[in-house]
Design an enzyme around this catalytic site. Structure first.
Site, PDB file in Angstrom:
ATOM      1  N   LYS A  52      97.707  55.472  55.888  1.00 37.25           N
ATOM      2  CA  LYS A  52      96.551  55.815  55.049  1.00 37.25           C
ATOM      3  C   LYS A  52      95.256  55.377  55.720  1.00 37.25           C
ATOM      4  O   LYS A  52      94.260  56.106  55.735  1.00 37.25           O
ATOM      5  CB  LYS A  52      96.696  55.178  53.655  1.00 37.25           C
ATOM      6  CG  LYS A  52      97.742  55.896  52.815  1.00 37.25           C
ATOM      7  CD  LYS A  52      98.171  55.147  51.572  1.00 37.25           C
ATOM      8  CE  LYS A  52      99.352  55.870  50.941  1.00 37.25           C
ATOM      9  NZ  LYS A  52      99.979  55.155  49.830  1.00 37.25           N
ATOM     10  N   GLN A  96      99.194  49.828  46.509  1.00 36.88           N
ATOM     11  CA  GLN A  96     100.480  50.304  47.044  1.00 36.88           C
ATOM     12  C   GLN A  96     101.633  49.751  46.197  1.00 36.88           C
ATOM     13  O   GLN A  96     101.719  48.545  45.971  1.00 36.88           O
ATOM     14  CB  GLN A  96     100.611  49.849  48.509  1.00 36.88           C
ATOM     15  CG  GLN A  96     101.819  50.404  49.214  1.00 36.88           C
ATOM     16  CD  GLN A  96     101.785  51.929  49.390  1.00 36.88           C
ATOM     17  OE1 GLN A  96     100.771  52.504  49.767  1.00 36.88           O
ATOM     18  NE2 GLN A  96     102.890  52.577  49.091  1.00 36.88           N
ATOM     19  N   ASP A 119      94.947  57.865  42.877  1.00 33.59           N
ATOM     20  CA  ASP A 119      96.377  58.172  42.786  1.00 33.59           C
ATOM     21  C   ASP A 119      96.685  58.969  41.509  1.00 33.59           C
ATOM     22  O   ASP A 119      97.768  59.534  41.378  1.00 33.59           O
ATOM     23  CB  ASP A 119      97.199  56.869  42.760  1.00 33.59           C
ATOM     24  CG  ASP A 119      97.914  56.621  44.083  1.00 33.59           C
ATOM     25  OD1 ASP A 119      98.039  57.577  44.872  1.00 33.59           O
ATOM     26  OD2 ASP A 119      98.337  55.469  44.308  1.00 33.59           O
TER      27      ASP A 119
END
Ligand code: NDP
Length: 286
Positions: A52, A96, A119
């Site tokens: 990422k 994460q 997200d």
């Protein structure tokens, strides 16, 4: 033989458009910023986080990484999120997953400001998707929708069968297909006669996590097959949830694993971050 839907090529095209948008924003004195929070030493999570970070750098997004020890308390993590929520350089926050046991994942995801929730996991954003007014759409299902669009698949009136009902893939992709006027069936581990359900589908979307469990012979000739599954078999080989070779004989188009949906997930994360920066810029001008 089926057309192979090339996720790498579609992702490269979208990333080019994102890099261009980042340049335009730079001309207005804005650099999109993504905060990525990693708690602990999970090897797969570390790989995802570094992918990422690199993807951000490639398109010119400011990547703000926070690597915290595995014993970090929930209170400390929530304090960091609160700080990032208020930081004007940050347009997207990603925590994460999975998180260590002492931390309540739901509490953490709900602490992220819905306006920085790139997200798309915050219940506010889930709700917006349900009512057909999405703000941030979760990255993997969003990537699937872009792949269908880029392949020229018009979902209007089509029968879509989604196998898997997780909050991160199955449910949101089903809602997105419904929004595109498909007739959607969601299957899961208690579904009866999965073969018959899959056999009716114009579009099959597999998000199960069981290697090659969707048999090629189930696929309706001419159907489009999107395989979200990523399963490691043996030491190194990756396979999807669909029996690829046999399904390719019947499908009109199919995504490979690897090189299908995978490259789209991070791409849509970058996309969501840039959209967030654009929204903030407009908000600041009003
Ligand atoms: P989950 O384990 O959260 O969900 C799996 C779903 O599959 C569940 O709804 C489960 O049903 C259903 N299922 C399990 N076994 C069967 C079966 N035998 N028949 C029918 N349905 C079944 O997985 P995720 O949604 O998180 O991920 C799915 C796959 O996608 C995984 O391989 C994962 O690695 C991959 N993935 C890939 C990404 C990418 O970037 N390419 C991103 C995210 C995921 P039930 O609800 O009844 O238990």
């Amino acid at each position: 033989m089926a057309q192979i839907i090339d996720g790498k090529a579609i992702a490269a095209k979208i990333r080019g458009e994102i890099a261009n948008d980042v340049k335009i924003l730079a001309g207005q004195g804005i650099q999109p910023g993504l905060a990525v929070v990693l708690v602990g030493e999970d090897p797969a999570s570390k790989v995802y986080v570094s992918m990422k970070e690199k993807a951000c750098q490639d398109v010119g997004i400011f990547s703000d990484e926070h690597k915290l020890p595995a014993e970090t308390s929930e209170t400390d993590l929530l304090a960091l999120i609160d700080k990032l929520n208020r930081d004007p350089r940050i347009h997207g926050i990603l925590v994460q997953l999975p998180l260590p046991k002492q931390i309540d994942t739901e509490k953490v995801l709900e602490a992220i400001s819905p306006t920085k929730d790139v997200d798309g996991f915050h219940p506010y954003n889930v709700g917006r998707l349900v009512v057909g007014k999405p703000l941030f759409q979760p990255c993997t299902p969003y990537g699937v929708m872009i792949m269908l669009k880029e392949t020229g698949v018009d979902l209007k009136g089509k029968d879509v069968v989604v196998v898997g009902r997780s909050n991160i893939v199955g449910k949101p992709v089903a809602l997105m297909c419904l929004q595109q006027h498909a007739t959607v069936t969601i299957c899961h581990s208690r579904t009866r006669d999965l073969a018959a359900k899959v056999g009716q589908a114009d579009v099959v979307i597999a998000a199960v996590g069981v290697p090659e469990m969707i048999k090629g012979e189930w696929v309706k000739p001419g159907a489009v097959v999107i395989d979200v599954g990523v399963n490691r078999v043996g030491d190194r080989k990756l396979v999807g949830d669909v029996e690829y070779a046999a399904a390719s004989e019947r499908a009109a188009a199919i995504t490979p694993v690897p090189g299908g949906v995978g490259p789209m997930t991070i791409t849509m994360l970058l996309y969501n971050t840039v959209e967030s920066a654009k929204r903030q810029a407009i908000g600041n001008r009003q």
